[in-house]
Design a protein around this motif. Structure first.
Motif, PDB file in Angstrom:
ATOM      1  N   ALA A 123      40.056 -85.148 -32.694  1.00 18.05           N
ATOM      2  CA  ALA A 123      39.848 -83.752 -33.070  1.00 18.05           C
ATOM      3  C   ALA A 123      39.438 -83.643 -34.539  1.00 18.05           C
ATOM      4  CB  ALA A 123      41.122 -82.943 -32.819  1.00 18.05           C
ATOM      5  N   LEU A 124      40.047 -84.447 -35.397  1.00 20.03           N
ATOM      6  CA  LEU A 124      39.695 -84.461 -36.819  1.00 20.03           C
ATOM      7  C   LEU A 124      38.234 -84.846 -37.019  1.00 20.03           C
ATOM      8  CD1 LEU A 124      41.270 -84.145 -39.550  1.00 20.03           C
ATOM      9  CD2 LEU A 124      41.446 -86.634 -39.548  1.00 20.03           C
ATOM     10  N   THR A 125      37.791 -85.845 -36.259  1.00 26.15           N
ATOM     11  CA  THR A 125      36.405 -86.293 -36.368  1.00 26.15           C
ATOM     12  C   THR A 125      35.437 -85.220 -35.878  1.00 26.15           C
ATOM     13  OG1 THR A 125      37.142 -88.558 -36.019  1.00 26.15           O
ATOM     14  CG2 THR A 125      34.812 -88.136 -35.707  1.00 26.15           C
ATOM     15  N   VAL A 126      35.763 -84.600 -34.748  1.00 25.25           N
ATOM     16  CA  VAL A 126      34.865 -83.581 -34.180  1.00 25.25           C
ATOM     17  C   VAL A 126      34.827 -82.338 -35.062  1.00 25.25           C
ATOM     18  CG1 VAL A 126      34.548 -82.012 -32.212  1.00 25.25           C
ATOM     19  CG2 VAL A 126      35.117 -84.410 -31.817  1.00 25.25           C
ATOM     20  N   LEU A 127      36.001 -81.876 -35.521  1.00 24.04           N
ATOM     21  CA  LEU A 127      36.039 -80.645 -36.307  1.00 24.04           C
ATOM     22  C   LEU A 127      35.389 -80.816 -37.681  1.00 24.04           C
ATOM     23  CD1 LEU A 127      39.616 -79.357 -35.408  1.00 24.04           C
ATOM     24  CD2 LEU A 127      37.425 -78.522 -34.579  1.00 24.04           C
ATOM     25  N   SER A 128      35.310 -82.042 -38.182  1.00 19.91           N
ATOM     26  CA  SER A 128      34.658 -82.276 -39.472  1.00 19.91           C
ATOM     27  C   SER A 128      33.184 -82.631 -39.299  1.00 19.91           C
ATOM     28  CB  SER A 128      35.371 -83.392 -40.222  1.00 19.91           C
ATOM     29  OG  SER A 128      35.170 -84.628 -39.555  1.00 19.91           O
ATOM     30  N   CYS A 129      32.660 -82.498 -38.087  1.00 22.68           N
ATOM     31  CA  CYS A 129      31.265 -82.840 -37.769  1.00 22.68           C
ATOM     32  C   CYS A 129      30.948 -84.287 -38.144  1.00 22.68           C
ATOM     33  CB  CYS A 129      30.301 -81.887 -38.467  1.00 22.68           C
ATOM     34  SG  CYS A 129      30.424 -80.208 -37.843  1.00 22.68           S
TER      35      CYS A 129
ATOM     36  N   TRP B 184      35.588 -91.844 -40.613  1.00 21.79           N
ATOM     37  CA  TRP B 184      36.187 -93.065 -41.152  1.00 21.79           C
ATOM     38  C   TRP B 184      37.678 -93.133 -40.845  1.00 21.79           C
ATOM     39  CZ3 TRP B 184      40.121 -92.020 -44.439  1.00 21.79           C
ATOM     40  CH2 TRP B 184      40.136 -90.758 -45.038  1.00 21.79           C
ATOM     41  N   ALA B 185      38.336 -91.979 -40.601  1.00 23.84           N
ATOM     42  CA  ALA B 185      39.794 -91.969 -40.383  1.00 23.84           C
ATOM     43  C   ALA B 185      40.197 -92.750 -39.131  1.00 23.84           C
ATOM     44  CB  ALA B 185      40.311 -90.543 -40.338  1.00 23.84           C
ATOM     45  N   PRO B 186      39.590 -92.490 -37.937  1.00 24.54           N
ATOM     46  CA  PRO B 186      39.961 -93.307 -36.786  1.00 24.54           C
ATOM     47  C   PRO B 186      39.567 -94.773 -36.952  1.00 24.54           C
ATOM     48  CG  PRO B 186      38.224 -91.751 -36.179  1.00 24.54           C
ATOM     49  CD  PRO B 186      38.682 -91.406 -37.547  1.00 24.54           C
ATOM     50  N   MET B 187      38.450 -95.020 -37.660  1.00 23.79           N
ATOM     51  CA  MET B 187      38.045 -96.412 -37.863  1.00 23.79           C
ATOM     52  C   MET B 187      39.025 -97.142 -38.794  1.00 23.79           C
ATOM     53  SD  MET B 187      35.574 -96.694 -35.867  1.00 23.79           S
ATOM     54  CE  MET B 187      35.000 -98.317 -36.287  1.00 23.79           C
ATOM     55  N   LEU B 188      39.581 -96.428 -39.766  1.00 23.96           N
ATOM     56  CA  LEU B 188      40.584 -97.023 -40.647  1.00 23.96           C
ATOM     57  C   LEU B 188      41.839 -97.368 -39.861  1.00 23.96           C
ATOM     58  CD1 LEU B 188      41.597 -97.821 -43.460  1.00 23.96           C
ATOM     59  CD2 LEU B 188      42.355 -95.453 -43.757  1.00 23.96           C
ATOM     60  N   ARG B 189      42.277 -96.451 -39.003  1.00 22.27           N
ATOM     61  CA  ARG B 189      43.453 -96.740 -38.172  1.00 22.27           C
ATOM     62  C   ARG B 189      43.193 -97.946 -37.282  1.00 22.27           C
ATOM     63  NH1 ARG B 189      47.943 -95.969 -35.329  1.00 22.27           N
ATOM     64  NH2 ARG B 189      47.814 -96.065 -33.074  1.00 22.27           N
ATOM     65  N   LEU B 190      42.017 -97.994 -36.682  1.00 21.32           N
ATOM     66  CA  LEU B 190      41.681 -99.101 -35.791  1.00 21.32           C
ATOM     67  C   LEU B 190      41.688-100.429 -36.543  1.00 21.32           C
ATOM     68  CD1 LEU B 190      40.792 -99.924 -32.943  1.00 21.32           C
ATOM     69  CD2 LEU B 190      38.446 -99.587 -33.691  1.00 21.32           C
ATOM     70  N   ALA B 191      41.099-100.437 -37.743  1.00 18.28           N
ATOM     71  CA  ALA B 191      41.070-101.677 -38.524  1.00 18.28           C
ATOM     72  C   ALA B 191      42.475-102.121 -38.918  1.00 18.28           C
ATOM     73  CB  ALA B 191      40.210-101.475 -39.769  1.00 18.28           C
ATOM     74  N   ILE B 192      43.346-101.170 -39.251  1.00 18.51           N
ATOM     75  CA  ILE B 192      44.726-101.514 -39.615  1.00 18.51           C
ATOM     76  C   ILE B 192      45.493-102.033 -38.401  1.00 18.51           C
ATOM     77  CG2 ILE B 192      46.930-100.520 -40.359  1.00 18.51           C
ATOM     78  CD1 ILE B 192      45.296 -98.677 -42.203  1.00 18.51           C
TER      79      ILE B 192
ATOM     80  N   ILE C  53      33.848 -92.089 -31.917  1.00 16.63           N
ATOM     81  CA  ILE C  53      34.867 -91.726 -30.926  1.00 16.63           C
ATOM     82  C   ILE C  53      34.888 -92.732 -29.782  1.00 16.63           C
ATOM     83  CG2 ILE C  53      35.489 -89.986 -29.205  1.00 16.63           C
ATOM     84  CD1 ILE C  53      34.498 -87.877 -31.231  1.00 16.63           C
ATOM     85  N   THR C  54      33.711 -93.092 -29.272  1.00 17.05           N
ATOM     86  CA  THR C  54      33.650 -94.033 -28.147  1.00 17.05           C
ATOM     87  C   THR C  54      34.219 -95.391 -28.528  1.00 17.05           C
ATOM     88  OG1 THR C  54      31.680 -92.902 -27.322  1.00 17.05           O
ATOM     89  CG2 THR C  54      32.124 -95.093 -26.449  1.00 17.05           C
ATOM     90  N   TYR C  55      33.773 -95.913 -29.655  1.00 12.78           N
ATOM     91  CA  TYR C  55      34.242 -97.244 -30.049  1.00 12.78           C
ATOM     92  C   TYR C  55      35.728 -97.229 -30.391  1.00 12.78           C
ATOM     93  CZ  TYR C  55      34.855-101.714 -32.264  1.00 12.78           C
ATOM     94  OH  TYR C  55      35.318-102.959 -32.576  1.00 12.78           O
ATOM     95  N   TYR C  56      36.180 -96.193 -31.091  1.00 15.75           N
ATOM     96  CA  TYR C  56      37.594 -96.118 -31.474  1.00 15.75           C
ATOM     97  C   TYR C  56      38.485 -96.107 -30.237  1.00 15.75           C
ATOM     98  CZ  TYR C  56      42.013 -93.889 -32.590  1.00 15.75           C
ATOM     99  OH  TYR C  56      43.345 -93.582 -32.653  1.00 15.75           O
ATOM    100  N   LEU C  57      38.184 -95.219 -29.290  1.00 17.07           N
ATOM    101  CA  LEU C  57      39.025 -95.127 -28.088  1.00 17.07           C
ATOM    102  C   LEU C  57      38.974 -96.422 -27.277  1.00 17.07           C
ATOM    103  CD1 LEU C  57      38.351 -91.455 -26.964  1.00 17.07           C
ATOM    104  CD2 LEU C  57      40.397 -92.361 -28.071  1.00 17.07           C
ATOM    105  N   TYR C  58      37.772 -96.971 -27.109  1.00 15.45           N
ATOM    106  CA  TYR C  58      37.627 -98.205 -26.330  1.00 15.45           C
ATOM    107  C   TYR C  58      38.411 -99.350 -26.975  1.00 15.45           C
ATOM    108  CZ  TYR C  58      35.509-102.625 -24.955  1.00 15.45           C
ATOM    109  OH  TYR C  58      35.328-103.925 -24.552  1.00 15.45           O
ATOM    110  N   ALA C  59      38.227 -99.551 -28.274  1.00 15.63           N
ATOM    111  CA  ALA C  59      38.847-100.696 -28.946  1.00 15.63           C
ATOM    112  C   ALA C  59      40.354-100.551 -29.040  1.00 15.63           C
ATOM    113  CB  ALA C  59      38.242-100.872 -30.340  1.00 15.63           C
ATOM    114  N   GLU C  60      40.839 -99.340 -29.312  1.00  9.36           N
ATOM    115  CA  GLU C  60      42.293 -99.184 -29.441  1.00  9.36           C
ATOM    116  C   GLU C  60      42.993 -99.303 -28.099  1.00  9.36           C
ATOM    117  OE1 GLU C  60      44.763 -95.526 -30.409  1.00  9.36           O
ATOM    118  OE2 GLU C  60      44.668 -96.571 -32.341  1.00  9.36           O
ATOM    119  N   ILE C  61      42.421 -98.698 -27.061  1.00  9.74           N
ATOM    120  CA  ILE C  61      43.025 -98.808 -25.722  1.00  9.74           C
ATOM    121  C   ILE C  61      43.026-100.262 -25.276  1.00  9.74           C
ATOM    122  CG2 ILE C  61      42.692 -98.224 -23.282  1.00  9.74           C
ATOM    123  CD1 ILE C  61      41.703 -95.453 -24.301  1.00  9.74           C
ATOM    124  N   ARG C  62      41.936-100.954 -25.520  1.00 11.49           N
ATOM    125  CA  ARG C  62      41.853-102.373 -25.139  1.00 11.49           C
ATOM    126  C   ARG C  62      42.866-103.206 -25.920  1.00 11.49           C
ATOM    127  NH1 ARG C  62      36.710-106.340 -25.864  1.00 11.49           N
ATOM    128  NH2 ARG C  62      37.574-108.088 -24.729  1.00 11.49           N
TER     129      ARG C  62
END
Length: 196
Positions: A30-36, A41-49, A104-113
């Motif tokens: 939602a943060l990514t979508v609402l900020s256009c 970078w926020a979900p990607m930072l979480r994923l990298a951590i 969004i696609t990569y974040y969800l795919y990589a984190e779920i996996r």
């Protein structure tokens, strides 16, 4: 003491509950979508951590560069939509949509996996089974396994409920019968005494 040093501990990665994971994912998407896409970078930072993979750190840098580029592009375009050229508007729209879809696609795919490879969390209260002993430890564990402790996760069996004793009931009945016979006899004796 058998002269063996302490066993090295295996690093364990704790897995958050499914509700926590879902909440975090919804917030970041939602943060990514609402900020256009500017906060992509926020979900990607979480994923990298979470994953600690070099590829995810690299993609974080790429997304951060795209976010900075998009911000600069937006600031460079005129505020009035009528003054913006169609090419610039199309480029900005494609940039935003591509960034949104990719992140969004990569974040969800990589984190779920990533969390699926960790395995499902054990249900609350389930006994944790220790790792099997190493071959050189088995000979030392054999005598101790004979003295097993009771399992604290099994419910104790309730004591059997006492059944009503039929003997006691029969005894009370017999005493009541004797009492009623005695009272009848006393009553009969008192009438006979009055009749004389």
């Amino acid at each position: 003491m058998h002269g063996y040093g302490p066993m090295p501990q295996q690093p364990t990665t704790s897995r958050p509950s499914p509700a926590t994971l879902t909440t975090v994912r919804v917030i970041l998407v939602a943060l990514t979508v609402l900020s256009c896409g500017l906060l992509g970078w926020a979900p990607m930072l979480r994923l990298a951590i979470v994953t600690r993979k070099p590829r995810d750190w690299f993609l974080l840098v790429v997304v951060l560069a795209l976010n900075i580029g998009l911000f600069v592009f937006i600031m460079a375009t005129p505020d009035d939509p009528d003054q913006m050229s169609d090419a610039a508007a199309l480029l900005m729209m494609l940039w935003i949509l591509g960034l949104l879809a990719g992140v969004i696609t990569y974040y969800l795919y990589a984190e779920i996996r990533h969390y699926n490879t960790l395995g499902a969390p054990a249900p609350y209260g389930a006994p944790v089974h220790p790792a099997p002993p190493l071959p050189y430890q088995q000979q030392h564990l054999a005598p101790h396994q004979q003295h097993q402790q009771p399992n604290p996760y099994t419910a104790p069996t309730p004591p059997p409920t006492p059944k009503p004793a039929p003997q006691r009931l029969d005894q009370v009945r017999a005493e009541l019968d004797e009492l009623s016979d005695y009272l009848r006899k006393e009553n009969k004796d008192s009438r006979d005494g009055e009749g004389r």
